[in-house]
Design a protein around this motif. Structure first.
Motif, PDB file in Angstrom:
ATOM      1  N   THR C  44       0.798  -1.110  -0.024  1.00  0.00           N
ATOM      2  CA  THR C  44       0.017   0.050  -0.071  1.00  0.00           C
ATOM      3  C   THR C  44       0.893   1.359   0.011  1.00  0.00           C
ATOM      4  O   THR C  44       0.552   2.215  -0.619  1.00  0.00           O
ATOM      5  CB  THR C  44      -0.991  -0.034   1.083  1.00  0.00           C
ATOM      6  N   GLN C  92      -7.500   0.188  -0.047  1.00  0.00           N
ATOM      7  CA  GLN C  92      -7.744  -0.981   0.542  1.00  0.00           C
ATOM      8  C   GLN C  92      -8.990  -1.052   1.649  1.00  0.00           C
ATOM      9  O   GLN C  92      -9.658  -1.994   1.560  1.00  0.00           O
ATOM     10  CB  GLN C  92      -6.444  -1.283   1.496  1.00  0.00           C
ATOM     11  N   ASP C 186      -6.158  -1.595  -5.044  1.00  0.00           N
ATOM     12  CA  ASP C 186      -5.378  -2.259  -3.569  1.00  0.00           C
ATOM     13  C   ASP C 186      -6.353  -3.191  -3.096  1.00  0.00           C
ATOM     14  O   ASP C 186      -7.537  -2.649  -2.430  1.00  0.00           O
ATOM     15  CB  ASP C 186      -5.170  -1.074  -2.698  1.00  0.00           C
ATOM     16  N   GLU C 187      -6.286  -4.555  -3.092  1.00  0.00           N
ATOM     17  CA  GLU C 187      -6.974  -5.641  -2.712  1.00  0.00           C
ATOM     18  C   GLU C 187      -8.510  -5.613  -3.198  1.00  0.00           C
ATOM     19  O   GLU C 187      -9.055  -5.380  -2.342  1.00  0.00           O
ATOM     20  CB  GLU C 187      -6.823  -5.598  -1.161  1.00  0.00           C
TER      21      GLU C 187
END
Ligand SMILES: Nc1ncnc2c1ncn2[C@@H]1O[C@H](COP(=O)(O)OP(=O)(O)O)[C@@H](O)[C@H]1O
Ligand SMILES: [Mg+2]
Lengths: 304, 443, 274
Positions: C44, C92, C186-187
Motif C-alpha cells: 500500500t 484498501q 489495492d486488494e
C-alpha cells in the motif's frame, strides 16, 4: 529588565489559571473527541460559588485565611463537579455516537444556558469581594521599578503546581487513571474489557470541572471581582491553550496555558493592551499552520 | 424492509419514582449554590441572601417534570414500537421529500402573504424580517458547514465585513445600497479567501477554533480601531435602500419623489418595513436558488464529496485547495450580502451585533436544521428566532430559552430536524443519454 | 511491449522504519501487473508513493504517458497524479463518498472535465449548451460503467449503505470514470465471494485486453492474481524478492519462504496456488 521580570510573574500567574482550565478541555477532548464548549462557563459558575462561599465565611467571621481557602476550595470543587457531571449527562451523553457536530452545538447551547442562568439567578452586575489575601513581597528593586510578587500570586502558582502533581499521579498511578487512559485510546475495546465507560467519562468531566473550580476560586482571590461573562473569554483562551499545547496532551495543556498567559502579559505591557486577544489568536493560528498538532501533540498522520 | 421488534420491559411505578427522586436530588445539589443562595450588594460589601422557597419549587418542578417526561418518553416509545410492528410488512407512506417540498411551497406562500395580512403590525413584520436574515445567513453558512463540511465558528466576521463595508461606503462616500451590494459581497468573499488560505490544512476542531479566533479578531479590531470604524459607538444614520430611486421618507428630497408621493398614497412608516421585508425575502430566495443550483453543479458535488472524504477527492484528481476556498468565498459572500442588508435595515451598526453568540446561532441553525438541508435551515431559523420571542414578556429569559432549546432539539434529533438528503441527480433523469451509452457499450 | 511506468530505487522511510527499500519495478502498458507480499510488506505504501499521498524518501517514478510524454510522479501532488498523469487508485479500506449516491460518486470522479465545462460555474448556473453537453457525456460515461459493472440497480442508492462487495465494485467504477491510463487496485477482491471474484477477473481482463488500461493489482486472493496477472512482483519487508510470470513466482523458493516460513515447501506451493 525588572519590568520584564514583573511581567513574567504576572504572566505565569495568569497562565496557571488558563492551564488549569485547559486541562479540562484537553481531557474531555481526549476521551470523547469533542470541544466541551460549556467548560468555560463551568469555570464561571465555580467563581460564583466561590464568591458566595467567601461572603458566607465573612458573615460567619472566619478570619483564618488557610481555613477559609480550604473551605471555599472544597465547596467549590464539590458543587462545580456536580455541574460538570450534569452537563455531560444532560447534553452530551445522549449524543454519543452521533455526528461530530451535534455535541458541539449542544455544548454551545449549554454554554449560553449556563451563562444566562447565572445572570438571572445571581444578577448581571459585577460581584466584588474584599481582598482575601493582601500584600506580597519585593523580589528585586531597581531605582525606577520594584518587582513585586503578591502572596495571592505565589499561592496560585503553588496550588497549580500541587494540582499538577496530584493530577499526574491520579492519571498515571491509579486504577481510575488507567481506565481513563484506556477509554481515551479505544472506548469500544475498553468497554469489552469490562470498564464502565459511562462512569469513566462522567468522572473525567467531574475531574475537569474540579480543576476549573480551583481556577475559579483563584480568579476570585486574585482579581476580587467577577461577572457572569468571564467564562466565555477564559474558556476560549484556555481552549486555545489546549490546542496550542497539542490537544489531548495534559502537559501540553499546562504549557499552552503558561504560554498564553505570558504572551498576554508581555503583549499588554509592551505593545497594545487592547489588542492582546488578537495576539493570542494570531499566535494560535501561526502555531497551527506551522505545527498543526500543537506543540506537544502527537502528529496525526492519516494512513491512506 | 422488515424490522426486528423487541418486547419492552415494563417500567414500574417505584422505578419511576426512584428515577424522579434521583433527578430531584441532583436538582437540589445544582440548585443550592445558584438558586438557593445569592449575593446582593448590602451597601458596600456583598451579603448572602437565601431563597430556599424558590429552591424548593425548583426541586419539586424537577421531580414532577421528570415523572412526566419519563412517562411521555415511555408512551411515545411504545407507540413508535406499535407503529414499527404495524409497518414491518408495509412500505412507507408519502416520501419525506414530497412533504418537505409541499411545506416549502406553503412557507413561500405564507412569507409572501405575511406583510399583507399584518400590514399594520410592526412587530410581526420586524420579527419576520429577522427570521429571514437568519435564514439567509443559514443558507450562506450551509455552503461552508453543511455542504463542504468545514466547521466555521466565525461566520459572523463576514456578516460584519458586509455590514461595515456598506456602512462606510454609504456614510463616507455616499454610495447607494445597490451600487454597494457587489462591492460588499466581493469584500466579504475576499475575506473568506484570506481566512481560508492559511487554514486549509487544518481539520475539524482546529478549524473551528481558528475561525472562532478570526471572528473575534475582526470584532476586536472594530471595537478598537476607532478612526476606521468609530469603535464601540458604531456607525449611525446609514442610508436605507430605495426602490428604484424612490425613498421611504415622509417628505421627498429636493427634486425627487418618495414612494408614497409617487404612488399617490398616504405616507406610512410601515411602507419601509414592508419594503425591507420583501427585499430580504428576495435576497434570501435568490440565495436559495443560487445555492440549490450550485449544489447540482460540479462545484457543489465537489463540496459534498469533500465533506465525505477528502482523501478520496484527491485520488479522483480534485484540487481540494480550490474547492475549500470556493466554499469559503461563496459562503462569505452570502454572509456579506446579509450583513449589508442588516446595516441598511437597522440604519445603525456597532461591533456589539457581531459577537460570537451570533456565529453560534447561525451555526446552530445549520446543524439543527439538518446539515446541508435548505428547508431545515428555514425551520431551524424560524424556531430559534420565535422560541425566545415567546419569552418576550420576560425578556431576560430569552437567551436562557434559546440555550435550552439548542440543547433539547439536538438531544431530541441529533442529525437535525430534516436530515434527508436529496440526490443531485438520478439515473432515470439521465434518460436518453444513458440508454444510448448502454446500448453502445453492449454492442 | 512498451514500459508505462518505471519505478527506480524507490525508498520510503517513516522515522526508523523502512517501508520500501530500494524497490525497482517496470510496469508494462496494457498489461496486468500483480503485486503480492505478506501484510506490512509495503504494498500500500508503494501505491501511496505512486499516487502522491506520500513523498518518497528517494527514488524516481517515471510515467511514459501516451499523450503527454514523460511525467515524474514523485514530484506531483496527489490530485495532479490523478488529473494530469491519469494514474488512478482504489483504497484498501474502501473510500467512497458514503452519503452520496452511486451515480453521484461516479459523476464526482469526472469533476475536472465538468468543472472546466461549467466555466467557473457560470455556464453551469445558466445551463448553457456547452455545459449541458458535458454533463450528458459524463452521465453517459457513468452509465456505461454502471452497466458494465452491473451496478445499475444501485445507481440512486447512497453508496455507504450498500454491501461490501458492491462498494468494492463502485470504487473501481469510480476510478474508471477518471479515465485512467494506469489503474492501481489495492486488494479489490478482499471481502468478495468466489462468484464476485470470478467476475472481477473477467472485468480486469476486459480492461487491460480490450481497453488497453494498464493495471497494478495488489491482491492476496491467489485465484485472482495468478489467473489474470501477466507479470507478478513479490515484495517482502519493502524489497522485491521475486518477479516473473505467475508460474515462475509460484515456484520461487524465496516467495514460499516469505509466505510460509522456512519449512513445508510442498504445502507452501500448494497453498499459494490455491
Ligand atoms: N504513514 C505511516 N507512518 C508510519 N508507518 C507507516 C505509514 N504507512 C505505512 N507504514 C508502515 O509501513 C509498513 C508497510 O505498510 P503497508 O504498505 O500498508 O503494508 P501492506 O503491504 O500490507 O499494504 C507497515 O509496517 C506500516 O506500519
Ligand atoms: Mg495494504
Amino acid at each position: 529588565m525588572a519590568y520584564a521580570l514583573q511581567q513574567l510573574i504576572n504572566g505565569l500567574t495568569l497562565g496557571s489559571m488558563y492551564g488549569l482550565i485547559a486541562i479540562g478541555y484537553t481531557m474531555v477532548y481526549g476521551i470523547i473527541g469533542m470541544i466541551n464548549f460549556a467548560h468555560g462557563d463551568i469555570f464561571m459558575v465555580s467563581a460564583f460559588i466561590a464568591v458566595t462561599a467567601f461572603t458566607l465565611l465573612a458573615a460567619a467571621d472566619v478570619s483564618s485565611i488557610p481555613l477559609a481557602l480550604t473551605f471555599v476550595l472544597i465547596v467549590s470543587i464539590f458543587f462545580t463537579s456536580a455541574y460538570g457531571w450534569a452537563v455531560e449527562r444532560i447534553a452530551y451523553r445522549p449524543l454519543r455516537g452521533s455526528t461530530r457536530l451535534a455535541p458541539l452545538i449542544s455544548a454551545i447551547g449549554m454554554s449560553i444556558f449556563l451563562q444566562n442562568t447565572v445572570q438571572l439567578t445571581q444578577g448581571a452586575r459585577v460581584k466584588p469581594i474584599p481582598p482575601v489575601i493582601e500584600g506580597g513581597f519585593e523580589v528585586w528593586s531597581t531605582p525606577d521599578f520594584t518587582v513585586q510578587v503578591g502572596w495571592s500570586q505565589l499561592l496560585i502558582i503553588v496550588i497549580t503546581v500541587i494540582m499538577m502533581f496530584a493530577f499526574t499521579w491520579l492519571i498515571t498511578q491509579t486504577p481510575f487513571g488507567r481506565q481513563q487512559r484506556s477509554c481515551e485510546q479505544d472506548r469500544t475495546m475498553a468497554s469489552l474489557l469490562g470498564i464502565n465507560v459511562d462512569r469513566t467519562i462522567s468522572f473525567t468531566f467531574m475531574l475537569g470541572a474540579s480543576l476549573a473550580a480551583v481556577a475559579g476560586v483563584m480568579v476570585t482571590v486574585y482579581y476580587g471581582v467577577i461577572d457572569f461573562y468571564i467564562g466565555f473569554l477564559a474558556g476560549i483562551k484556555a481552549f486555545t491553550a489546549a490546542v496550542l499545547g497539542g490537544i489531548g496532551s495534559l502537559p501540553g495543556a499546562m504549557l499552552g496555558g503558561l504560554l498564553i498567559g505570558l504572551i498576554e502579559s508581555f503583549w499588554s505591557a509592551y505593545l497594545w493592551a487592547e489588542y492582546k486577544d488578537v495576539a493570542t489568536f494570531a499566535i494560535l493560528c501561526l502555531v497551527l499552520m506551522l505545527r498543526p498538532s500543537g506543540l506537544l501533540g502527537r502528529p496525526e498522520v492519516e494512513k491512506v | 424492509m422488515s424490522t426486528v421488534v423487541f418486547a419492552r420491559h415494563q417500567v414500574t411505578a417505584t422505578e419511576r419514582f426512584r428515577d424522579a427522586g434521583w433527578v430531584a436530588f441532583v436538582a437540589l445539589i445544582l440548585g443550592i449554590p445558584l438558586i438557593g443562595l445569592t449575593t446582593v450588594d448590602g451597601g458596600g460589601a456583598l451579603e448572602v441572601e437565601t431563597r430556599f422557597g424558590v429552591l424548593a419549587i425548583f426541586v419539586v418542578v424537577s421531580f414532577v417534570g421528570r415523572l412526566g417526561l419519563r412517562w411521555l418518553i415511555d408512551t411515545m416509545g411504545a407507540r413508535k414500537l406499535e407503529r414499527l410492528r404495524d409497518d414491518s410488512n408495509k412500505s412507507a407512506g408519502i416520501s419525506p421529500v414530497k412533504v418537505v417540498n409541499i411545506l416549502g411551497w406553503i412557507a413561500l406562500g405564507a412569507s409572501i402573504a405575511l406583510p399583507i395580512m399584518y400590514s399594520d403590525n410592526r412587530y410581526v413584520v420586524d420579527t419576520a424580517t429577522t427570521v429571514l436574515i437568519y435564514v439567509m445567513l443559514g443558507w450562506g453558512l450551509n455552503v461552508v458547514v453543511g455542504l463542504a463540511g468545514l466547521l466555521d465558528l466565525g461566520y459572523v466576521a463576514f456578516y460584519a465585513v458586509g455590514a461595515y463595508s456598506y456602512a462606510l461606503l454609504s456614510t463616507q462616500y455616499g454610495w447607494g445600497f445597490w451600487e454597494a451590494l457587489p462591492v460588499s459581497g466581493g469584500l466579504a468573499a475576499t475575506f473568506g479567501i484570506l481566512l481560508g488560505y492559511p487554514i486549509l490544512r487544518l481539520r475539524g476542531d482546529y478549524l473551528a477554533i481558528v475561525t472562532l479566533g478570526f471572528g473575534e479578531i475582526i470584532r476586536i479590531i472594530l471595537v478598537n480601531w476607532t478612526e476606521f470604524s468609530n469603535g464601540p459607538n458604531g456607525i449611525s444614520s446609514i442610508p436605507r435602500p430605495s426602490l428604484f430611486g424612490l425613498d421611504f421618507t415622509r417628505s421627498p428630497a429636493e427634486g425627487e419623489q418618495t414612494f408614497a408621493s409617487f404612488f399617490g398614497i398616504e405616507y406610512s412608516p410601515m411602507h419601509r418595513l414592508i419594503f425591507l421585508y420583501y427585499l430580504i425575502l428576495v435576497l434570501a430566495l435568490l440565495t436559495h436558488a443560487f445555492v440549490s443550483r450550485l449544489r447540482k453543479l460540479p462545484i457543489g458535488r465537489a463540496w459534498e464529496a469533500l465533506r465525505e472524504d477528502e482523501i478520496a477527492c484527491q485520488a479522483m484528481g480534485m484540487n481540494t485547495t480550490n474547492i475549500k476556498l470556493s466554499a469559503f468565498a461563496i459562503g462569505a459572500m452570502l454572509g456579506g450580502f446579509a450583513g449589508m442588508f442588516f446595516a441598511a435595515r437597522q440604519g445603525f451598526i456597532s461591533p456589539e451585533s457581531f459577537t460570537f453568540t451570533e456565529s453560534a446561532i447561525i451555526l446552530a441553525i445549520v446543524v439543527l436544521g439538518g446539515m446541508g438541508s435548505q428547508m431545515g435551515v428555514v425551520l431551524a431559523a424560524t424556531l430559534l428566532v420565535l422560541i425566545p420571542e415567546f419569552g418576550r414578556n420576560f425578556s431576560e429569559y430569552r437567551m436562557l430559552l434559546f440555550g435550552a432549546a439548542m440543547v433539547l432539539i439536538m438531544v431530541w434529533k441529533p442529525s437535525g430536524l430534516l436530515s434527508h438528503r436529496e440526490p443531485t441527480l438520478r439515473l432515470s433523469r439521465g434518460g436518453a443519454a444513458i440508454n444510448d451509452a448502454v446500448k453502445e457499450a453492449a454492442q | 511491449m512498451s514500459t508505462l511506468l518505471s519505478v527506480r530505487e524507490l525508498t520510503m522511510r517513516f522515522g526508523g522504519l523502512t517501508a520500501i527499500d530500494q524497490l525497482s519495478l517496470e510496469v508494462p502498458a496494457s498489461k496486468i501487473t500483480g503485486i503480492i507480499g505478506p501484510n506490512g510488506a509495503g504494498k500500500t505504501t508503494l501505491f501511496n508513493c505512486l499516487t502522491g499521498f506520500y513523498k518518497p524518501t528517494t527514488g524516481t517514478l517515471r510515467l511514459n504517458h501516451p499523450d503527454r510524454g514523460e511525467i515524474r510522479l514523485e514530484s506531483l501532488p496527489s490530485h495532479r497524479v490523478a488529473r494530469d498523469a491519469q494514474v488512478v487508485r482504489t483504497f484498501q479500506n474502501i473510500r467512497l463518498f458514503p452519503k452520496m449516491t452511486v451515480l453521484e460518486n461516479l459523476i464526482v470522479a469526472q469533476h475536472n472535465v465538468l468543472q472546466r465545462a461549467s466555466k467557473f460555474s457560470i455556464a453551469g448556473i445558466f445551463a448553457l449548451p456547452g455545459y449541458r453537453k458535458a454533463e450528458g457525456e459524463a452521465m453517459a460515461r457513468a452509465g456505461t460503467w454502471l452497466h458494465r459493472l452491473n451496478l445499475e440497480q444501485f445507481a440512486d442508492h447512497a453508496a455507504g449503505d450498500l454491501p461490501y462487495g458492491i462498494q468494492r465494485r463502485i470504487e473501481i467504477a469510480r476510478a474508471l470514470c477518471v479515465n485512467p491510463v494506469l489503474l492501481c487496485l489495492d486488494e479489490p477482491a478482499a471481502g468478495l465471494n468466489p462468484r464476485e471474484s470470478a467476475e472481477l477477473n473477467e472485468l480486469l481482463l476486459y480492461l487491460s485486453g480490450e481497453l488497453g488500461i494498464a493495471i497494478l493489482l495488489i491482491e492476496h486472493d491467489m485465484s485472482v492474481v495468478m489467473n489474470v496477472s501477466d507479470h507478478i512482483c513479490v515484495i517482502n519487508y519493502g524489497r522485491k524478492i521475486a518477479e516473473g510470470s505467475p508460474e515462475k513466482v509460484q515456484n520461487d523458493p524465496h516467495v514460499i519462504k516469505a509466505y510460509l516460513g522456512e519449512d513445508d515447501e510442498d504445502e507452501a506451493s500448494g497453498g499459494i496456488a490455491a
